[in-house]
Scaffold this motif. Structure first.
Motif, PDB file in Angstrom:
ATOM      1  N   PHE A 152      88.635  77.072  79.877  1.00 14.18           N
ATOM      2  CA  PHE A 152      88.349  77.660  78.572  1.00 14.18           C
ATOM      3  C   PHE A 152      87.507  76.697  77.738  1.00 14.18           C
ATOM      4  O   PHE A 152      86.526  77.086  77.102  1.00 14.18           O
ATOM      5  CB  PHE A 152      89.649  78.005  77.840  1.00 14.18           C
ATOM      6  CG  PHE A 152      89.410  78.681  76.527  1.00 14.18           C
ATOM      7  CD1 PHE A 152      89.267  80.055  76.446  1.00 14.18           C
ATOM      8  CD2 PHE A 152      89.281  77.932  75.365  1.00 14.18           C
ATOM      9  CE1 PHE A 152      89.005  80.681  75.234  1.00 14.18           C
ATOM     10  CE2 PHE A 152      89.022  78.542  74.146  1.00 14.18           C
ATOM     11  CZ  PHE A 152      88.887  79.915  74.089  1.00 14.18           C
ATOM     12  N   LYS A 153      87.878  75.444  77.764  1.00 13.94           N
ATOM     13  CA  LYS A 153      87.202  74.431  76.953  1.00 13.94           C
ATOM     14  C   LYS A 153      85.725  74.315  77.325  1.00 13.94           C
ATOM     15  O   LYS A 153      84.864  74.183  76.459  1.00 13.94           O
ATOM     16  CB  LYS A 153      87.902  73.090  77.171  1.00 13.94           C
ATOM     17  CG  LYS A 153      87.571  72.110  76.099  1.00 13.94           C
ATOM     18  CD  LYS A 153      88.204  70.792  76.283  1.00 13.94           C
ATOM     19  CE  LYS A 153      87.403  69.802  75.469  1.00 13.94           C
ATOM     20  NZ  LYS A 153      87.011  70.335  74.157  1.00 13.94           N
ATOM     21  N   ARG A 154      85.450  74.402  78.627  1.00 14.63           N
ATOM     22  CA  ARG A 154      84.051  74.271  79.078  1.00 14.63           C
ATOM     23  C   ARG A 154      83.192  75.415  78.555  1.00 14.63           C
ATOM     24  O   ARG A 154      82.029  75.217  78.229  1.00 14.63           O
ATOM     25  CB  ARG A 154      84.002  74.244  80.609  1.00 14.63           C
ATOM     26  CG  ARG A 154      84.433  72.891  81.141  1.00 14.63           C
ATOM     27  CD  ARG A 154      84.139  72.700  82.613  1.00 14.63           C
ATOM     28  NE  ARG A 154      84.958  71.583  83.095  1.00 14.63           N
ATOM     29  CZ  ARG A 154      85.986  71.700  83.928  1.00 14.63           C
ATOM     30  NH1 ARG A 154      86.302  72.879  84.437  1.00 14.63           N
ATOM     31  NH2 ARG A 154      86.675  70.651  84.286  1.00 14.63           N
ATOM     32  N   LEU A 155      83.775  76.600  78.478  1.00 18.50           N
ATOM     33  CA  LEU A 155      82.926  77.715  78.049  1.00 18.50           C
ATOM     34  C   LEU A 155      82.995  77.950  76.550  1.00 18.50           C
ATOM     35  O   LEU A 155      82.164  78.686  76.001  1.00 18.50           O
ATOM     36  CB  LEU A 155      83.260  78.977  78.856  1.00 18.50           C
ATOM     37  CG  LEU A 155      84.635  79.591  78.781  1.00 18.50           C
ATOM     38  CD1 LEU A 155      84.628  80.734  77.806  1.00 18.50           C
ATOM     39  CD2 LEU A 155      85.038  80.066  80.160  1.00 18.50           C
ATOM     40  N   ALA A 156      83.961  77.321  75.873  1.00 15.47           N
ATOM     41  CA  ALA A 156      84.094  77.523  74.422  1.00 15.47           C
ATOM     42  C   ALA A 156      84.409  76.189  73.751  1.00 15.47           C
ATOM     43  O   ALA A 156      85.496  76.009  73.201  1.00 15.47           O
ATOM     44  CB  ALA A 156      85.185  78.535  74.131  1.00 15.47           C
ATOM     45  N   PRO A 157      83.466  75.230  73.781  1.00 13.91           N
ATOM     46  CA  PRO A 157      83.779  73.898  73.259  1.00 13.91           C
ATOM     47  C   PRO A 157      84.126  73.875  71.773  1.00 13.91           C
ATOM     48  O   PRO A 157      84.770  72.928  71.312  1.00 13.91           O
ATOM     49  CB  PRO A 157      82.505  73.083  73.545  1.00 13.91           C
ATOM     50  CG  PRO A 157      81.456  74.051  73.954  1.00 13.91           C
ATOM     51  CD  PRO A 157      82.123  75.325  74.354  1.00 13.91           C
ATOM     52  N   ARG A 158      83.748  74.908  71.029  1.00  9.82           N
ATOM     53  CA  ARG A 158      84.041  74.921  69.580  1.00  9.82           C
ATOM     54  C   ARG A 158      85.489  75.293  69.274  1.00  9.82           C
ATOM     55  O   ARG A 158      85.966  75.067  68.166  1.00  9.82           O
ATOM     56  CB  ARG A 158      83.157  75.959  68.885  1.00  9.82           C
ATOM     57  CG  ARG A 158      81.744  75.475  68.589  1.00  9.82           C
ATOM     58  CD  ARG A 158      80.912  76.614  68.031  1.00  9.82           C
ATOM     59  NE  ARG A 158      81.452  77.177  66.807  1.00  9.82           N
ATOM     60  CZ  ARG A 158      81.195  78.413  66.384  1.00  9.82           C
ATOM     61  NH1 ARG A 158      80.406  79.204  67.073  1.00  9.82           N
ATOM     62  NH2 ARG A 158      81.714  78.843  65.246  1.00  9.82           N
ATOM     63  N   VAL A 159      86.158  75.925  70.227  1.00 16.69           N
ATOM     64  CA  VAL A 159      87.527  76.386  69.965  1.00 16.69           C
ATOM     65  C   VAL A 159      88.507  75.264  70.316  1.00 16.69           C
ATOM     66  O   VAL A 159      88.404  74.638  71.374  1.00 16.69           O
ATOM     67  CB  VAL A 159      87.843  77.649  70.800  1.00 16.69           C
ATOM     68  CG1 VAL A 159      89.284  78.110  70.554  1.00 16.69           C
ATOM     69  CG2 VAL A 159      86.860  78.767  70.466  1.00 16.69           C
ATOM     70  N   ARG A 160      89.448  75.009  69.409  1.00 15.93           N
ATOM     71  CA  ARG A 160      90.435  73.939  69.654  1.00 15.93           C
ATOM     72  C   ARG A 160      91.359  74.301  70.822  1.00 15.93           C
ATOM     73  O   ARG A 160      91.722  75.472  70.985  1.00 15.93           O
ATOM     74  CB  ARG A 160      91.281  73.708  68.399  1.00 15.93           C
ATOM     75  CG  ARG A 160      90.550  72.926  67.319  1.00 15.93           C
ATOM     76  CD  ARG A 160      91.352  72.899  66.037  1.00 15.93           C
ATOM     77  NE  ARG A 160      91.420  74.240  65.442  1.00 15.93           N
ATOM     78  CZ  ARG A 160      92.287  74.594  64.504  1.00 15.93           C
ATOM     79  NH1 ARG A 160      93.183  73.737  64.054  1.00 15.93           N
ATOM     80  NH2 ARG A 160      92.271  75.819  63.991  1.00 15.93           N
ATOM     81  N   THR A 161      91.737  73.279  71.573  1.00 15.01           N
ATOM     82  CA  THR A 161      92.579  73.513  72.749  1.00 15.01           C
ATOM     83  C   THR A 161      93.759  72.528  72.743  1.00 15.01           C
ATOM     84  O   THR A 161      93.659  71.416  72.230  1.00 15.01           O
ATOM     85  CB  THR A 161      91.782  73.288  74.048  1.00 15.01           C
ATOM     86  OG1 THR A 161      91.067  72.055  73.939  1.00 15.01           O
ATOM     87  CG2 THR A 161      90.817  74.430  74.332  1.00 15.01           C
ATOM     88  N   GLY A 162      94.848  72.974  73.365  1.00 11.97           N
ATOM     89  CA  GLY A 162      96.018  72.102  73.477  1.00 11.97           C
ATOM     90  C   GLY A 162      96.698  72.293  74.822  1.00 11.97           C
ATOM     91  O   GLY A 162      96.641  73.375  75.410  1.00 11.97           O
ATOM     92  N   ILE A 163      97.335  71.215  75.284  1.00  6.94           N
ATOM     93  CA  ILE A 163      98.079  71.311  76.548  1.00  6.94           C
ATOM     94  C   ILE A 163      99.566  71.471  76.256  1.00  6.94           C
ATOM     95  O   ILE A 163     100.173  70.652  75.573  1.00  6.94           O
ATOM     96  CB  ILE A 163      97.839  70.082  77.466  1.00  6.94           C
ATOM     97  CG1 ILE A 163      97.960  68.764  76.689  1.00  6.94           C
ATOM     98  CG2 ILE A 163      96.508  70.195  78.176  1.00  6.94           C
ATOM     99  CD1 ILE A 163      98.150  67.561  77.602  1.00  6.94           C
ATOM    100  N   LEU A 164     100.115  72.544  76.782  1.00  3.20           N
ATOM    101  CA  LEU A 164     101.560  72.758  76.723  1.00  3.20           C
ATOM    102  C   LEU A 164     102.220  71.991  77.851  1.00  3.20           C
ATOM    103  O   LEU A 164     101.674  71.909  78.960  1.00  3.20           O
ATOM    104  CB  LEU A 164     101.860  74.243  76.895  1.00  3.20           C
ATOM    105  CG  LEU A 164     101.815  75.100  75.630  1.00  3.20           C
ATOM    106  CD1 LEU A 164     101.635  76.565  75.987  1.00  3.20           C
ATOM    107  CD2 LEU A 164     103.074  74.898  74.802  1.00  3.20           C
ATOM    108  N   TYR A 165     103.377  71.438  77.575  1.00  5.61           N
ATOM    109  CA  TYR A 165     104.163  70.831  78.638  1.00  5.61           C
ATOM    110  C   TYR A 165     105.628  70.840  78.233  1.00  5.61           C
ATOM    111  O   TYR A 165     105.962  70.965  77.053  1.00  5.61           O
ATOM    112  CB  TYR A 165     103.678  69.416  78.976  1.00  5.61           C
ATOM    113  CG  TYR A 165     103.713  68.403  77.843  1.00  5.61           C
ATOM    114  CD1 TYR A 165     102.651  68.297  76.954  1.00  5.61           C
ATOM    115  CD2 TYR A 165     104.807  67.554  77.686  1.00  5.61           C
ATOM    116  CE1 TYR A 165     102.688  67.360  75.921  1.00  5.61           C
ATOM    117  CE2 TYR A 165     104.832  66.605  76.673  1.00  5.61           C
ATOM    118  CZ  TYR A 165     103.776  66.520  75.787  1.00  5.61           C
ATOM    119  OH  TYR A 165     103.814  65.595  74.771  1.00  5.61           O
TER     120      TYR A 165
END
Ligand code: G3P
Ligand code: MG
Length: 246
Positions: A152-165
């Motif tokens: 997702f990050k590669r195709l939408a670098p403007r959108v914030r991302t987080g890793i769930l664990y």
């Protein structure tokens, strides 16, 4: 210290059936800062909002979402299991929630549930909807499947991302930095002051959530003062009251 934003986990799921439009409307009513929801994909390619891979727990039907069409899903009642007054609630499409939130100021944490079924292409499809609604700045994309987050990050670098664990990751800030994501999404019992401090020093946000949550005001005060940036809770109304009191 800045108090965290309060996000309604699966909508206001302590008061309404989880992941329904009723639960999301309630989040708007109580003044939540944002909403968290879970996304799967139907057999005919629609993105639908539901926590489990099956509809068994949260509707009056049975079946695996990826083996059911949107027409099949639309015939299910997703509200009555929670309370009779919610009879008639349906499993929403992600697009319906984006349309509901668009005129508001709420943020949206989309959790892609690619834990068991990978739903190839779901990252592009999700981004396409976010883009259509112009919600790039208001969405945080998360998943327990970190391949999904990276795609997702590669195709939408403007959108914030987080890793769930949900396990005791060693130095999660280093791992998250190596992936280039914006945030850690740990359960609150793993959001120690050390994890939070190291994340902040690395320029990461910390968005905490709860497994098997019960509301308790004393604990709520501690969580509100913990330093996390967002609290994702089933009890947003109660947290907002405590936050307001200071
Ligand atoms: O995104 C936070 C939280 O929702 C993760 O766990 O199982 O409630 O989706 P779960
Ligand atoms: Mg979730």
């Amino acid at each position: 210290m800045k108090k965290p934003l309060i996000f309604a986990h699966r909508g206001v799921s302590s008061q309404c059936p989880e992941n329904t439009l009723a639960a999301f409307r309630r989040a708007i009513e109580v003044g939540a800062d944002g909403i968290e929801l879970d996304v799967h994909r139907s057999k005919d390619g629609h993105l639908v909002v539901c926590h489990d891979e099956t509809v068994d727990r949260t509707t009056d039907g049975k079946g695996i979402i990826q083996e059911m069409t949107v027409k099949d899903l639309s015939q299910l009642d997703a509200g009555e299991w929670f309370g009779r007054s919610f009879k008639g609630e349906r499993i929403p499409l992600l697009e319906e929630v984006l349309a509901l939130l668009k005129p508001t100021t709420l943020a949206l944490n989309i959790e892609l549930k690619t834990d068991y079924f990978f739903y190839p292409g779901i990252e592009e499809e999700t981004y396409s909807l976010i883009h259509t609604y112009g919600m790039e700045e208001r969405v945080i994309l998360s998943s327990f499947n970190h391949h999904t987050v990276l795609r997702f990050k590669r195709l939408a670098p403007r959108v914030r991302t987080g890793i769930l664990y949900s396990c005791h990751l060693y130095e999660p800030h280093r791992y998250a930095t190596s992936l280039g994501v914006n945030a850690l999404h740990p359960p609150m019992h793993l959001a120690s002051s050390e994890v939070i401090q190291e994340a902040h020093e690395a320029g990461l946000s910390v968005h905490g959530w709860f497994s098997r949550e019960r509301f308790d005001e004393t604990r709520a005060r501690q969580y509100l003062g913990s330093g996390v940036d967002i609290l994702i809770t089933n009890y947003p109304q109660e947290y907002l009251v405590v936050r307001e009191k200071g």
